[in-house]
Motif scaffolding. Structure first.
Motif, PDB file in Angstrom:
ATOM      1  N   SER A   1      -6.881 -34.464 -14.329  1.00  0.00           N
ATOM      2  CA  SER A   1      -7.147 -33.180 -14.997  1.00  0.00           C
ATOM      3  C   SER A   1      -6.344 -32.055 -14.356  1.00  0.00           C
ATOM      4  O   SER A   1      -6.014 -31.072 -15.018  1.00  0.00           O
ATOM      5  CB  SER A   1      -8.642 -32.854 -14.974  1.00  0.00           C
ATOM      6  N   VAL A   2      -6.034 -32.209 -13.069  1.00  0.00           N
ATOM      7  CA  VAL A   2      -5.182 -31.218 -12.402  1.00  0.00           C
ATOM      8  C   VAL A   2      -3.772 -31.280 -12.987  1.00  0.00           C
ATOM      9  O   VAL A   2      -3.134 -30.255 -13.240  1.00  0.00           O
ATOM     10  CB  VAL A   2      -5.168 -31.455 -10.876  1.00  0.00           C
ATOM     11  N   LEU A   3      -3.299 -32.487 -13.261  1.00  0.00           N
ATOM     12  CA  LEU A   3      -1.962 -32.665 -13.833  1.00  0.00           C
ATOM     13  C   LEU A   3      -1.856 -32.052 -15.231  1.00  0.00           C
ATOM     14  O   LEU A   3      -0.778 -31.657 -15.659  1.00  0.00           O
ATOM     15  CB  LEU A   3      -1.605 -34.157 -13.896  1.00  0.00           C
ATOM     16  N   ARG A   4      -2.978 -31.994 -15.935  1.00  0.00           N
ATOM     17  CA  ARG A   4      -2.979 -31.461 -17.311  1.00  0.00           C
ATOM     18  C   ARG A   4      -3.337 -29.983 -17.385  1.00  0.00           C
ATOM     19  O   ARG A   4      -3.256 -29.385 -18.453  1.00  0.00           O
ATOM     20  CB  ARG A   4      -4.001 -32.227 -18.167  1.00  0.00           C
ATOM     21  N   ALA A   5      -3.787 -29.398 -16.267  1.00  0.00           N
ATOM     22  CA  ALA A   5      -4.308 -28.026 -16.289  1.00  0.00           C
ATOM     23  C   ALA A   5      -3.200 -27.007 -16.569  1.00  0.00           C
ATOM     24  O   ALA A   5      -2.058 -27.193 -16.152  1.00  0.00           O
ATOM     25  CB  ALA A   5      -4.985 -27.709 -14.964  1.00  0.00           C
ATOM     26  N   ASP A   6      -3.565 -25.923 -17.273  1.00  0.00           N
ATOM     27  CA  ASP A   6      -2.617 -24.821 -17.475  1.00  0.00           C
ATOM     28  C   ASP A   6      -2.291 -24.175 -16.131  1.00  0.00           C
ATOM     29  O   ASP A   6      -1.144 -23.918 -15.821  1.00  0.00           O
ATOM     30  CB  ASP A   6      -3.210 -23.770 -18.425  1.00  0.00           C
ATOM     31  N   ASP A   7      -3.348 -23.901 -15.369  1.00  0.00           N
ATOM     32  CA  ASP A   7      -3.175 -23.340 -14.028  1.00  0.00           C
ATOM     33  C   ASP A   7      -3.250 -24.485 -13.022  1.00  0.00           C
ATOM     34  O   ASP A   7      -4.289 -24.746 -12.424  1.00  0.00           O
ATOM     35  CB  ASP A   7      -4.266 -22.298 -13.756  1.00  0.00           C
ATOM     36  N   ARG A   8      -2.140 -25.149 -12.874  1.00  0.00           N
ATOM     37  CA  ARG A   8      -2.110 -26.341 -12.049  1.00  0.00           C
ATOM     38  C   ARG A   8      -2.368 -26.043 -10.576  1.00  0.00           C
ATOM     39  O   ARG A   8      -3.079 -26.783  -9.906  1.00  0.00           O
ATOM     40  CB  ARG A   8      -0.733 -26.995 -12.225  1.00  0.00           C
ATOM     41  N   ASP A   9      -1.811 -24.941 -10.095  1.00  0.00           N
ATOM     42  CA  ASP A   9      -2.018 -24.588  -8.687  1.00  0.00           C
ATOM     43  C   ASP A   9      -3.486 -24.271  -8.406  1.00  0.00           C
ATOM     44  O   ASP A   9      -4.037 -24.690  -7.391  1.00  0.00           O
ATOM     45  CB  ASP A   9      -1.150 -23.385  -8.293  1.00  0.00           C
ATOM     46  N   GLY A  10      -4.080 -23.528  -9.340  1.00  0.00           N
ATOM     47  CA  GLY A  10      -5.497 -23.180  -9.175  1.00  0.00           C
ATOM     48  C   GLY A  10      -6.385 -24.417  -9.241  1.00  0.00           C
ATOM     49  O   GLY A  10      -7.326 -24.566  -8.448  1.00  0.00           O
ATOM     50  N   ALA A  11      -6.085 -25.296 -10.178  1.00  0.00           N
ATOM     51  CA  ALA A  11      -6.879 -26.518 -10.333  1.00  0.00           C
ATOM     52  C   ALA A  11      -6.723 -27.417  -9.104  1.00  0.00           C
ATOM     53  O   ALA A  11      -7.694 -28.028  -8.631  1.00  0.00           O
ATOM     54  CB  ALA A  11      -6.444 -27.265 -11.589  1.00  0.00           C
ATOM     55  N   TYR A  12      -5.518 -27.456  -8.579  1.00  0.00           N
ATOM     56  CA  TYR A  12      -5.282 -28.264  -7.374  1.00  0.00           C
ATOM     57  C   TYR A  12      -6.047 -27.688  -6.186  1.00  0.00           C
ATOM     58  O   TYR A  12      -6.709 -28.428  -5.443  1.00  0.00           O
ATOM     59  CB  TYR A  12      -3.778 -28.323  -7.072  1.00  0.00           C
ATOM     60  N   ALA A  13      -5.983 -26.371  -6.022  1.00  0.00           N
ATOM     61  CA  ALA A  13      -6.690 -25.727  -4.904  1.00  0.00           C
ATOM     62  C   ALA A  13      -8.195 -25.967  -4.995  1.00  0.00           C
ATOM     63  O   ALA A  13      -8.862 -26.178  -3.971  1.00  0.00           O
ATOM     64  CB  ALA A  13      -6.379 -24.229  -4.884  1.00  0.00           C
ATOM     65  N   ALA A  14      -8.722 -25.949  -6.219  1.00  0.00           N
ATOM     66  CA  ALA A  14     -10.157 -26.181  -6.399  1.00  0.00           C
ATOM     67  C   ALA A  14     -10.528 -27.629  -6.050  1.00  0.00           C
ATOM     68  O   ALA A  14     -11.581 -27.887  -5.455  1.00  0.00           O
ATOM     69  CB  ALA A  14     -10.561 -25.844  -7.823  1.00  0.00           C
ATOM     70  N   LEU A  15      -9.667 -28.567  -6.402  1.00  0.00           N
ATOM     71  CA  LEU A  15      -9.901 -29.966  -6.018  1.00  0.00           C
ATOM     72  C   LEU A  15      -9.902 -30.109  -4.504  1.00  0.00           C
ATOM     73  O   LEU A  15     -10.784 -30.749  -3.922  1.00  0.00           O
ATOM     74  CB  LEU A  15      -8.830 -30.873  -6.646  1.00  0.00           C
ATOM     75  N   VAL A  16      -8.918 -29.502  -3.858  1.00  0.00           N
ATOM     76  CA  VAL A  16      -8.839 -29.574  -2.392  1.00  0.00           C
ATOM     77  C   VAL A  16     -10.088 -28.949  -1.762  1.00  0.00           C
ATOM     78  O   VAL A  16     -10.660 -29.501  -0.808  1.00  0.00           O
ATOM     79  CB  VAL A  16      -7.551 -28.897  -1.879  1.00  0.00           C
ATOM     80  N   ALA A  17     -10.532 -27.815  -2.319  1.00  0.00           N
ATOM     81  CA  ALA A  17     -11.728 -27.152  -1.777  1.00  0.00           C
ATOM     82  C   ALA A  17     -12.951 -28.065  -1.887  1.00  0.00           C
ATOM     83  O   ALA A  17     -13.763 -28.152  -0.958  1.00  0.00           O
ATOM     84  CB  ALA A  17     -11.965 -25.833  -2.512  1.00  0.00           C
TER      85      ALA A  17
ATOM     86  N   GLY B   1      -0.412 -44.348  -9.215  1.00  0.00           N
ATOM     87  CA  GLY B   1       0.367 -43.624 -10.223  1.00  0.00           C
ATOM     88  C   GLY B   1       0.344 -42.119  -9.956  1.00  0.00           C
ATOM     89  O   GLY B   1       0.018 -41.684  -8.853  1.00  0.00           O
ATOM     90  N   PRO B   2       0.703 -41.322 -10.980  1.00  0.00           N
ATOM     91  CA  PRO B   2       0.782 -39.860 -10.800  1.00  0.00           C
ATOM     92  C   PRO B   2      -0.530 -39.239 -10.304  1.00  0.00           C
ATOM     93  O   PRO B   2      -0.510 -38.426  -9.388  1.00  0.00           O
ATOM     94  CB  PRO B   2       1.132 -39.360 -12.208  1.00  0.00           C
ATOM     95  N   ALA B   3      -1.660 -39.623 -10.897  1.00  0.00           N
ATOM     96  CA  ALA B   3      -2.945 -39.052 -10.463  1.00  0.00           C
ATOM     97  C   ALA B   3      -3.262 -39.477  -9.026  1.00  0.00           C
ATOM     98  O   ALA B   3      -3.792 -38.695  -8.234  1.00  0.00           O
ATOM     99  CB  ALA B   3      -4.065 -39.487 -11.401  1.00  0.00           C
ATOM    100  N   GLY B   4      -2.915 -40.709  -8.717  1.00  0.00           N
ATOM    101  CA  GLY B   4      -3.167 -41.216  -7.373  1.00  0.00           C
ATOM    102  C   GLY B   4      -2.341 -40.500  -6.320  1.00  0.00           C
ATOM    103  O   GLY B   4      -2.837 -40.176  -5.234  1.00  0.00           O
ATOM    104  N   ARG B   5      -1.101 -40.232  -6.663  1.00  0.00           N
ATOM    105  CA  ARG B   5      -0.252 -39.501  -5.701  1.00  0.00           C
ATOM    106  C   ARG B   5      -0.789 -38.091  -5.474  1.00  0.00           C
ATOM    107  O   ARG B   5      -0.806 -37.596  -4.344  1.00  0.00           O
ATOM    108  CB  ARG B   5       1.199 -39.479  -6.202  1.00  0.00           C
ATOM    109  N   LEU B   6      -1.245 -37.469  -6.562  1.00  0.00           N
ATOM    110  CA  LEU B   6      -1.835 -36.137  -6.405  1.00  0.00           C
ATOM    111  C   LEU B   6      -3.099 -36.204  -5.537  1.00  0.00           C
ATOM    112  O   LEU B   6      -3.332 -35.355  -4.678  1.00  0.00           O
ATOM    113  CB  LEU B   6      -2.148 -35.541  -7.777  1.00  0.00           C
ATOM    114  N   LEU B   7      -3.898 -37.232  -5.762  1.00  0.00           N
ATOM    115  CA  LEU B   7      -5.116 -37.386  -4.963  1.00  0.00           C
ATOM    116  C   LEU B   7      -4.788 -37.570  -3.477  1.00  0.00           C
ATOM    117  O   LEU B   7      -5.443 -36.973  -2.617  1.00  0.00           O
ATOM    118  CB  LEU B   7      -5.929 -38.578  -5.482  1.00  0.00           C
ATOM    119  N   GLN B   8      -3.793 -38.371  -3.186  1.00  0.00           N
ATOM    120  CA  GLN B   8      -3.416 -38.592  -1.773  1.00  0.00           C
ATOM    121  C   GLN B   8      -3.022 -37.274  -1.115  1.00  0.00           C
ATOM    122  O   GLN B   8      -3.419 -36.980   0.022  1.00  0.00           O
ATOM    123  CB  GLN B   8      -2.245 -39.579  -1.673  1.00  0.00           C
ATOM    124  N   ARG B   9      -2.262 -36.475  -1.838  1.00  0.00           N
ATOM    125  CA  ARG B   9      -1.834 -35.186  -1.306  1.00  0.00           C
ATOM    126  C   ARG B   9      -3.049 -34.268  -1.105  1.00  0.00           C
ATOM    127  O   ARG B   9      -3.167 -33.589  -0.087  1.00  0.00           O
ATOM    128  CB  ARG B   9      -0.825 -34.544  -2.282  1.00  0.00           C
TER     129      ARG B   9
END
Ligand code: URA
Ligand code: SF4
Length: 207
Positions: free
Chosen positions: A181-197, A67-75
């Motif tokens: 939680s990245v999908l729900r974050a106000d700062d989505r780009d920042g939250a995504y970058a932190a997950l990737v890090a 689903g949406p969270a899974g697609r984000l995780l794959q990326r």
């Protein structure tokens, strides 16, 4: 006392676990769900990723993280340099827990309770026994609760490699946020970058 133990084949490889899981009645979550959602990915993976529970789409398809969270995780795995075909992905709880206002209404995710985590834990233990990854990544608070207990805090301890004694010996764990939680974050780009890090810490550890 609820629990999956009596349905979990002793010393079974993941394929035997997967075959047995649809029979599980270890807690009440099986009944309203469409189907059990077991794991996906490589059973010889050096990295395992543990989420919370299947979502609406996973429940319908029977596959985790589609689903949406899974697609984000794959990326995020791609961006972290983790070969996503080489990881093992699973969930702390194998059935979708949800609330629904009425028949045909949207199914709303409900966080699993401690009783569900404990009931479902024998599956996770058995999977990790067979796969025996060098690194287990806990995606969010539910996976942390299931595997590391209440002493570990996602936001305080994320991105660090933790060593823990397990029934398999001393093993490494890495904590990060849940992709939803990245999908729900106000700062989505920042939250995504932190997950990737955080995921990159795992990639570097296994490089
Ligand atoms: N969230 C999870 O934790 N697991 C899934 O499989 C899908 C969404
Ligand atoms: Fe069994 Fe886990 Fe499903 Fe509960 S959630 S019925 S313990 S597989």
């Amino acid at each position: 006392r609820p629990g999956a133990q009596e349905w979990v084949p002793e010393d079974g490889p993941v394929e035997a676990l997967r075959a047995a899981a649809p029979q599980c009645r270890g807690c009440e979550l099986w009944e309203p769900a469409t189907q059990v959602v077991f794991s996906a990915g490589s059973t010889s993976a050096r990295m395992a990723l543990v989420g919370e529970q299947p979502g609406d789409e996973e429940d319908r398809k029977g596959v985790p993280f589609v689903g949406p969270a899974g697609r984000l995780l794959q990326r995020a795995l791609d961006d972290a340099g983790v070969d996503r075909t080489a990881v093992y992905v699973t969930n702390a709880v194998k059935h979708f827990r949800f609330t629904q206002a009425g028949p045909g209404k949207r199914r709303i995710h409900a966080t699993p309770d401690r009783v569900h985590l404990e009931a479902c834990k024998p599956w996770l233990t058995a999977e990790l026994r067979d796969v025996d990854p060098e690194l287990t990544v806990c995606l969010g608070a539910t996976a942390v609760r299931a595997l590391l207990g209440t002493q570990v805090r996602v936001l305080r301890d994320r991105g660090q490699v933790l060593e823990r004694e397990t029934s398999r010996g001393e093993r490494r764990f890495l904590v990060t946020v849940h992709p939803s939680s990245v999908l729900r974050a106000d700062d989505r780009d920042g939250a995504y970058a932190a997950l990737v890090a955080d995921l990159r810490v795992g990639a570097d550890l296994l490089a």
